[in-house]
Write an enzyme that holds these catalytic residues in place. Sequence first.
Site, PDB file in Angstrom:
ATOM      1  N   LYS A  65     -69.214  -7.353 -16.396  1.00  0.00           N
ATOM      2  CA  LYS A  65     -69.093  -6.233 -17.336  1.00  0.00           C
ATOM      3  C   LYS A  65     -69.932  -5.041 -16.859  1.00  0.00           C
ATOM      4  O   LYS A  65     -69.538  -3.879 -17.007  1.00  0.00           O
ATOM      5  CB  LYS A  65     -69.547  -6.709 -18.723  1.00  0.00           C
ATOM      6  CG  LYS A  65     -69.949  -5.641 -19.694  1.00  0.00           C
ATOM      7  CD  LYS A  65     -68.780  -4.762 -20.146  1.00  0.00           C
ATOM      8  CE  LYS A  65     -69.253  -3.822 -21.261  1.00  0.00           C
ATOM      9  NZ  LYS A  65     -68.371  -2.687 -21.482  1.00  0.00           N
ATOM     10  N   HIS A 122     -68.022  -3.415 -14.228  1.00  0.00           N
ATOM     11  CA  HIS A 122     -66.929  -2.742 -14.942  1.00  0.00           C
ATOM     12  C   HIS A 122     -67.373  -1.346 -15.394  1.00  0.00           C
ATOM     13  O   HIS A 122     -66.666  -0.358 -15.173  1.00  0.00           O
ATOM     14  CB  HIS A 122     -66.517  -3.590 -16.149  1.00  0.00           C
ATOM     15  CG  HIS A 122     -65.590  -2.901 -17.109  1.00  0.00           C
ATOM     16  ND1 HIS A 122     -66.032  -1.964 -18.024  1.00  0.00           N
ATOM     17  CD2 HIS A 122     -64.257  -2.994 -17.300  1.00  0.00           C
ATOM     18  CE1 HIS A 122     -65.002  -1.521 -18.732  1.00  0.00           C
ATOM     19  NE2 HIS A 122     -63.918  -2.133 -18.302  1.00  0.00           N
ATOM     20  N   ASN A 123     -68.529  -1.275 -15.994  1.00  0.00           N
ATOM     21  CA  ASN A 123     -68.968   0.020 -16.521  1.00  0.00           C
ATOM     22  C   ASN A 123     -69.281   1.013 -15.410  1.00  0.00           C
ATOM     23  O   ASN A 123     -69.041   2.214 -15.554  1.00  0.00           O
ATOM     24  CB  ASN A 123     -70.194  -0.169 -17.414  1.00  0.00           C
ATOM     25  CG  ASN A 123     -69.791  -0.640 -18.793  1.00  0.00           C
ATOM     26  OD1 ASN A 123     -68.791  -1.339 -18.942  1.00  0.00           O
ATOM     27  ND2 ASN A 123     -70.556  -0.258 -19.809  1.00  0.00           N
ATOM     28  N   GLU A 168     -66.092   2.358 -14.418  1.00  0.00           N
ATOM     29  CA  GLU A 168     -65.686   3.273 -15.497  1.00  0.00           C
ATOM     30  C   GLU A 168     -66.316   4.656 -15.288  1.00  0.00           C
ATOM     31  O   GLU A 168     -65.629   5.674 -15.380  1.00  0.00           O
ATOM     32  CB  GLU A 168     -66.138   2.652 -16.823  1.00  0.00           C
ATOM     33  CG  GLU A 168     -65.885   3.469 -18.062  1.00  0.00           C
ATOM     34  CD  GLU A 168     -66.623   2.847 -19.259  1.00  0.00           C
ATOM     35  OE1 GLU A 168     -66.384   1.660 -19.564  1.00  0.00           O
ATOM     36  OE2 GLU A 168     -67.456   3.546 -19.879  1.00  0.00           O
ATOM     37  N   TYR A 169     -67.610   4.689 -14.991  1.00  0.00           N
ATOM     38  CA  TYR A 169     -68.282   5.974 -14.724  1.00  0.00           C
ATOM     39  C   TYR A 169     -67.603   6.700 -13.564  1.00  0.00           C
ATOM     40  O   TYR A 169     -67.361   7.895 -13.620  1.00  0.00           O
ATOM     41  CB  TYR A 169     -69.749   5.739 -14.344  1.00  0.00           C
ATOM     42  CG  TYR A 169     -70.709   5.481 -15.457  1.00  0.00           C
ATOM     43  CD1 TYR A 169     -70.325   4.798 -16.614  1.00  0.00           C
ATOM     44  CD2 TYR A 169     -72.035   5.885 -15.366  1.00  0.00           C
ATOM     45  CE1 TYR A 169     -71.235   4.535 -17.621  1.00  0.00           C
ATOM     46  CE2 TYR A 169     -72.951   5.631 -16.373  1.00  0.00           C
ATOM     47  CZ  TYR A 169     -72.550   4.951 -17.491  1.00  0.00           C
ATOM     48  OH  TYR A 169     -73.455   4.694 -18.486  1.00  0.00           O
ATOM     49  N   ARG A 208     -74.379  12.664 -14.638  1.00  0.00           N
ATOM     50  CA  ARG A 208     -74.777  12.706 -16.050  1.00  0.00           C
ATOM     51  C   ARG A 208     -76.224  13.147 -16.190  1.00  0.00           C
ATOM     52  O   ARG A 208     -76.566  13.886 -17.123  1.00  0.00           O
ATOM     53  CB  ARG A 208     -74.546  11.335 -16.699  1.00  0.00           C
ATOM     54  CG  ARG A 208     -73.066  10.970 -16.717  1.00  0.00           C
ATOM     55  CD  ARG A 208     -72.806   9.652 -17.404  1.00  0.00           C
ATOM     56  NE  ARG A 208     -71.367   9.360 -17.411  1.00  0.00           N
ATOM     57  CZ  ARG A 208     -70.791   8.470 -18.200  1.00  0.00           C
ATOM     58  NH1 ARG A 208     -71.530   7.764 -19.043  1.00  0.00           N
ATOM     59  NH2 ARG A 208     -69.487   8.270 -18.158  1.00  0.00           N
ATOM     60  N   SER A 235     -65.335  -5.764 -23.340  1.00  0.00           N
ATOM     61  CA  SER A 235     -64.911  -4.380 -23.168  1.00  0.00           C
ATOM     62  C   SER A 235     -63.746  -4.087 -24.109  1.00  0.00           C
ATOM     63  O   SER A 235     -63.199  -4.988 -24.735  1.00  0.00           O
ATOM     64  CB  SER A 235     -64.480  -4.114 -21.716  1.00  0.00           C
ATOM     65  OG  SER A 235     -64.040  -2.766 -21.564  1.00  0.00           O
ATOM     66  N   GLY A 236     -63.393  -2.800 -24.207  1.00  0.00           N
ATOM     67  CA  GLY A 236     -62.224  -2.433 -24.991  1.00  0.00           C
ATOM     68  C   GLY A 236     -62.383  -1.186 -25.838  1.00  0.00           C
ATOM     69  O   GLY A 236     -61.398  -0.578 -26.229  1.00  0.00           O
ATOM     70  N   GLY A 237     -63.627  -0.818 -26.131  1.00  0.00           N
ATOM     71  CA  GLY A 237     -63.829   0.381 -26.941  1.00  0.00           C
ATOM     72  C   GLY A 237     -63.433   0.153 -28.384  1.00  0.00           C
ATOM     73  O   GLY A 237     -63.123  -0.979 -28.787  1.00  0.00           O
TER      74      GLY A 237
END
Lengths: 188, 188, 188, 188
Positions: free
Chosen positions: A58, A61-62, A65-66, A157, A7-9
């Site tokens: 991960k 994690h996402n 994040e959403y 979304r 991760s990190g963008g």
Amino acid sequence: MLDVGVSGGIVAADAGYAMMAGGDRSAFDHCRPLFEAMCQENGWGLVDERSGAGHFTKMVHNAIEYGMMQAIAEGFDLLERGSYEGLDLRETARIWNHGCIISSFLMQMVQSALDRDAKLSDLKPHVADSGEGRWAAFEAMERAVPFVANTYALQARHISRDDDSFAFRLLAAMRREFGGHTVKESPR
Amino acid sequence: MLDVGVSGGIVAADAGYAMMAGGDRSAFDHCRPLFEAMCQENGWGLVDERSGAGHFTKMVHNAIEYGMMQAIAEGFDLLERGSYEGLDLRETARIWNHGCIISSFLMQMVQSALDRDAKLSDLKPHVADSGEGRWAAFEAMERAVPFVANTYALQARHISRDDDSFAFRLLAAMRREFGGHTVKESPR
Amino acid sequence: MLDVGVSGGIVAADAGYAMMAGGDRSAFDHCRPLFEAMCQENGWGLVDERSGAGHFTKMVHNAIEYGMMQAIAEGFDLLERGSYEGLDLRETARIWNHGCIISSFLMQMVQSALDRDAKLSDLKPHVADSGEGRWAAFEAMERAVPFVANTYALQARHISRDDDSFAFRLLAAMRREFGGHTVKESPR
Amino acid sequence: MLDVGVSGGIVAADAGYAMMAGGDRSAFDHCRPLFEAMCQENGWGLVDERSGAGHFTKMVHNAIEYGMMQAIAEGFDLLERGSYEGLDLRETARIWNHGCIISSFLMQMVQSALDRDAKLSDLKPHVADSGEGRWAAFEAMERAVPFVANTYALQARHISRDDDSFAFRLLAAMRREFGGHTVKESPR
């Protein structure tokens, strides 16, 4: 086998990545120099000795994040259209990043996006999603783990991309049918 | 004082109304001939001896109505766009009204709407709401009674009328900011 | 191959079933006498000429059923614990089944359950689910069809069975951590 | 009149508060020394020249906080009970705070809570709420601004405190009624 979720963008290319590894501890130890070279300090580790755990982590994690993004987006929408319409979103985002409970990397992203254009006028209200949020929602349902906010963040979304929703048209149709309520007719 | 919530929609002018009364029992008894004249058999009664209970009950009725409508609309949306795209929605609605667990007045409304036009092509995806759903959601929050599906059914209508959502644009902006993800740009 | 989804519950043994068939029309025509013998009038039909469409339709039926049940359950919860605590739930359910927009087979089930015991005092707040609601939620996510109320109805059942939620404990832990808020401590 | 919403939690006594002011700019300028003395650098500002805007902004802040907390709590619940049951939650929280998209003050709170006891075994699954989340949800509904994730985060707390939910018992009752499904009976 060692699997590693990352991760990190895009800022991580400079700032360092975060990496979640799953698999054998000896394999993990062998790779330490790589993690040290590419990651932020404390931003890497072995989350489980089973392969796959890194990407699983991960994936979750996402999904978080959403959910966090949805929470933030709804809040700014309310600031923008609530009783104090026109209040200063940039100033707010800046304060929220300096000492507030909701200060976060995502809020920093909001701050820089609003600094560029507080009206976000170059953007359409369409939000893409990649697969991780969906996989996490599947996994949660499979395991009967309640996952309401994060699943909704994904569904929101889907809603954003559905410009001629059959569901909404059917709701309007039912109202017309039982109540004689006026509806917005389509020129089609 | 006797207060009376009324339901039934436009068909009730012929079929008889349903009426929920709140208030003094003697006042209620005094009005029996009115109820008998205007209502369906068994479709009227005193729900509580406190005035206001009639409209309170009708308010909750409408919140349930929103929730049921949303459940049905989502289901037909999935039929229309799921793995069996193009399956016969009219036939389905008819069967669902004859012996199915979900047979209901609202499903009859769906059946007649689809019989007129299974594509609902004259309708825009905009759904209005009157006040009752909102009042019920307020009451539920005030009393800490979970009311998720019914509140969402109201919020879905708000979403349906929000053509240029700031929240969705901010979500797209965050994605662009941290991930360099492509976005749909507006021609504005 | 003809596949046939069946609905109706235990009363259907007397009242007649509802059946949704998918597959070849000639196979369907061949089976007409069976449908006529077992189903309610108008309560059967061919929803699509592709095999599997029958059970697909039944799967969506059950997801709608979950959503409608959730909408109704939330409403009665609000009646029971709202500003008019103690109002007559039985009377309300009866009226709602005679001329109201929300009259339905499920509301009849509520009426008979409440007639037996308006406090439902022999029941624990645990709700099981079979697979169809989950499959429908998967399908909706796979196809990016918004399915919020019906998915939540499933998730609510998961919540109902989760007596020592880790998520809720973590929420309490966060509050204690950042705010020094008091928490309910466990005797463990 | 100048109104000032304050955030920061108990750590802010040392680290400095964040303050959102609403009202006259000259009054705000007059108070600058106070803000400078009590706040983090950049952690204060005038969000609008109308009195009340400061607390309005803080109210929305708290609603976002609820939503973000819910997103995080659901994610850790899935880690704890998903396919990799037993994976290292502490290690995960630490990595997520060093270079991840979801790094945040709240994630730091999770990290310290888990560091103390990764099982959170001294906590009951009961989550309190103060008024701000509710006010924000009201405001959103009043203004027809979709606020689904943040409203749900509040409702989830209501659910957490509802140990003998009438809604869940009614769902079980309906299932028994139409399907003869077995239910969990109460010893009462």
